[in-house]
Design an enzyme around this catalytic site. Structure first.
Site, PDB file in Angstrom:
ATOM      1  N   TYR A  66     -26.952  12.629   2.769  1.00 20.82           N
ATOM      2  CA  TYR A  66     -25.920  13.534   3.258  1.00 20.82           C
ATOM      3  C   TYR A  66     -26.347  14.284   4.509  1.00 20.82           C
ATOM      4  O   TYR A  66     -25.518  14.589   5.371  1.00 20.82           O
ATOM      5  CB  TYR A  66     -25.479  14.494   2.148  1.00 20.82           C
ATOM      6  CG  TYR A  66     -24.455  13.862   1.250  1.00 20.82           C
ATOM      7  CD1 TYR A  66     -23.135  13.735   1.657  1.00 20.82           C
ATOM      8  CD2 TYR A  66     -24.812  13.337   0.012  1.00 20.82           C
ATOM      9  CE1 TYR A  66     -22.184  13.118   0.853  1.00 20.82           C
ATOM     10  CE2 TYR A  66     -23.874  12.713  -0.792  1.00 20.82           C
ATOM     11  CZ  TYR A  66     -22.559  12.610  -0.368  1.00 20.82           C
ATOM     12  OH  TYR A  66     -21.631  11.985  -1.154  1.00 20.82           O
ATOM     13  N   ASP A 104     -15.356  15.191   7.186  1.00 21.86           N
ATOM     14  CA  ASP A 104     -16.077  15.369   8.442  1.00 21.86           C
ATOM     15  C   ASP A 104     -15.803  16.693   9.142  1.00 21.86           C
ATOM     16  O   ASP A 104     -16.472  17.035  10.122  1.00 21.86           O
ATOM     17  CB  ASP A 104     -15.780  14.215   9.405  1.00 21.86           C
ATOM     18  CG  ASP A 104     -14.284  13.947   9.582  1.00 21.86           C
ATOM     19  OD1 ASP A 104     -13.515  14.915   9.744  1.00 21.86           O
ATOM     20  OD2 ASP A 104     -13.888  12.766   9.547  1.00 21.86           O
ATOM     21  N   HIS A 123     -11.537  16.313  -0.524  1.00 26.44           N
ATOM     22  CA  HIS A 123     -12.808  15.744  -0.988  1.00 26.44           C
ATOM     23  C   HIS A 123     -14.023  16.555  -0.563  1.00 26.44           C
ATOM     24  O   HIS A 123     -15.157  16.105  -0.746  1.00 26.44           O
ATOM     25  CB  HIS A 123     -12.944  14.297  -0.498  1.00 26.44           C
ATOM     26  CG  HIS A 123     -11.969  13.369  -1.136  1.00 26.44           C
ATOM     27  ND1 HIS A 123     -11.820  12.050  -0.756  1.00 26.44           N
ATOM     28  CD2 HIS A 123     -11.073  13.559  -2.132  1.00 26.44           C
ATOM     29  CE1 HIS A 123     -10.883  11.478  -1.500  1.00 26.44           C
ATOM     30  NE2 HIS A 123     -10.411  12.381  -2.331  1.00 26.44           N
ATOM     31  N   ALA A 235      -3.921   6.190  14.670  1.00 25.85           N
ATOM     32  CA  ALA A 235      -3.447   7.538  14.376  1.00 25.85           C
ATOM     33  C   ALA A 235      -3.016   8.279  15.629  1.00 25.85           C
ATOM     34  O   ALA A 235      -1.922   8.854  15.685  1.00 25.85           O
ATOM     35  CB  ALA A 235      -4.544   8.315  13.647  1.00 25.85           C
TER      36      ALA A 235
END
Length: 246
Positions: A66, A104, A123, A235
């Site tokens: 992580y 993010d 999340h 997007a």
């Protein structure tokens, strides 16, 4: 519904709910969870790096994974898609709700959640850690100052503030998202495969309540047959077309 009708629906809606997935961050160079498993990490299964069992067995390994992802997302920048959603929030104010499956933090860095609307990170966030004893959520220091595993101000070990395999989404965040999508006149589903539930079910809350569902994705998804309009674009390009800034 065609593009002109979709654009009109979005422009005239007072309540807009948005769900974003990995596709919106791809243009910022953020790899998906599995795409990030390269090099040394390629030999690990996702469950070896992102589950309560993996963390209990080897917290140092999980934190090393992580910490690398945290460093990578801080080096990335919000792209046009993130900024367009922040602009849409400025236009809609309190009637705007954005739920993201991404961890993010790029939406917040682009200004989402601070323009009068609401941002929910379903999340979690790679830039946050949670005290294992008290549950307090704290921002991580810069990667250069990060020691592993990090400790809270109380001296307790902290875990990544991420929803892992086998864990439930935060109930308050999911309830807020469900209500927002049920009340939305328009739901935008952007850059997500629409496979991961319960987030994938949010669009159906809008449909069942009589709202319009607009999908932006380069590929056909499980949601496509149920959307009022599907735009086969990235997007940023899809949002530009819908917002009339192309």
């Amino acid at each position: 519904m065609d593009l002109a009708a979709a654009r009109t629906a979005l422009q005239t809606a007072h309540r807009v709910a948005v769900l974003t997935g990995a596709g919106i961050s791809a243009e910022s160079g953020i790899p998906t969870f599995r795409d990030a498993q390269t090099g040394h990490w390629a030999r690990f299964r996702p469950e070896d790096l992102a589950s309560p069992q993996a963390y209990a067995a080897d917290p140092e390994l999980v934190w090393a994974w992580y910490a690398g992802r945290y460093r990578d997302v801080l080096a990335a920048q919000p792209n046009a898609g993130h900024h367009l959603l922040a602009e849409l929030e400025r236009q809609k104010g309190a009637g705007f709700f954005l739920a993201t499956q991404n961890v993010d933090g790029l939406h917040a860095r682009a200004g989402s959640g601070s323009q009068g609307g609401t941002l929910v990170e379903l999340h979690g966030n790679l830039g946050l850690a949670r005290d294992e004893v008290t549950g307090e959520v704290c921002p991580l220091p810069s990667p250069a100052e990060l020691t592993l595993p990090p400790r809270s101000s109380a001296g307790h070990r902290m875990r990544p503030h991420i929803v892992w395999f086998g864990e439930f989404l935060p109930e308050d965040a999911l309830n807020a998202a469900g209500q927002a999508f049920a009340e939305a006149e328009v739901a935008l589903i952007i850059g997500t495969s629409s496979l991961v539930y319960p987030a994938a079910g949010l669009a159906f809350e809008t449909r069942q309540a009589g709202g319009q569902v607009i999908e932006v994705n380069p590929e056909r998804t499980e949601l496509t047959p149920y959307a009022n309009f599907s735009l086969r674009e990235t997007a940023s390009r899809g949002l530009a077309l819908l917002m009339g800034v192309d």
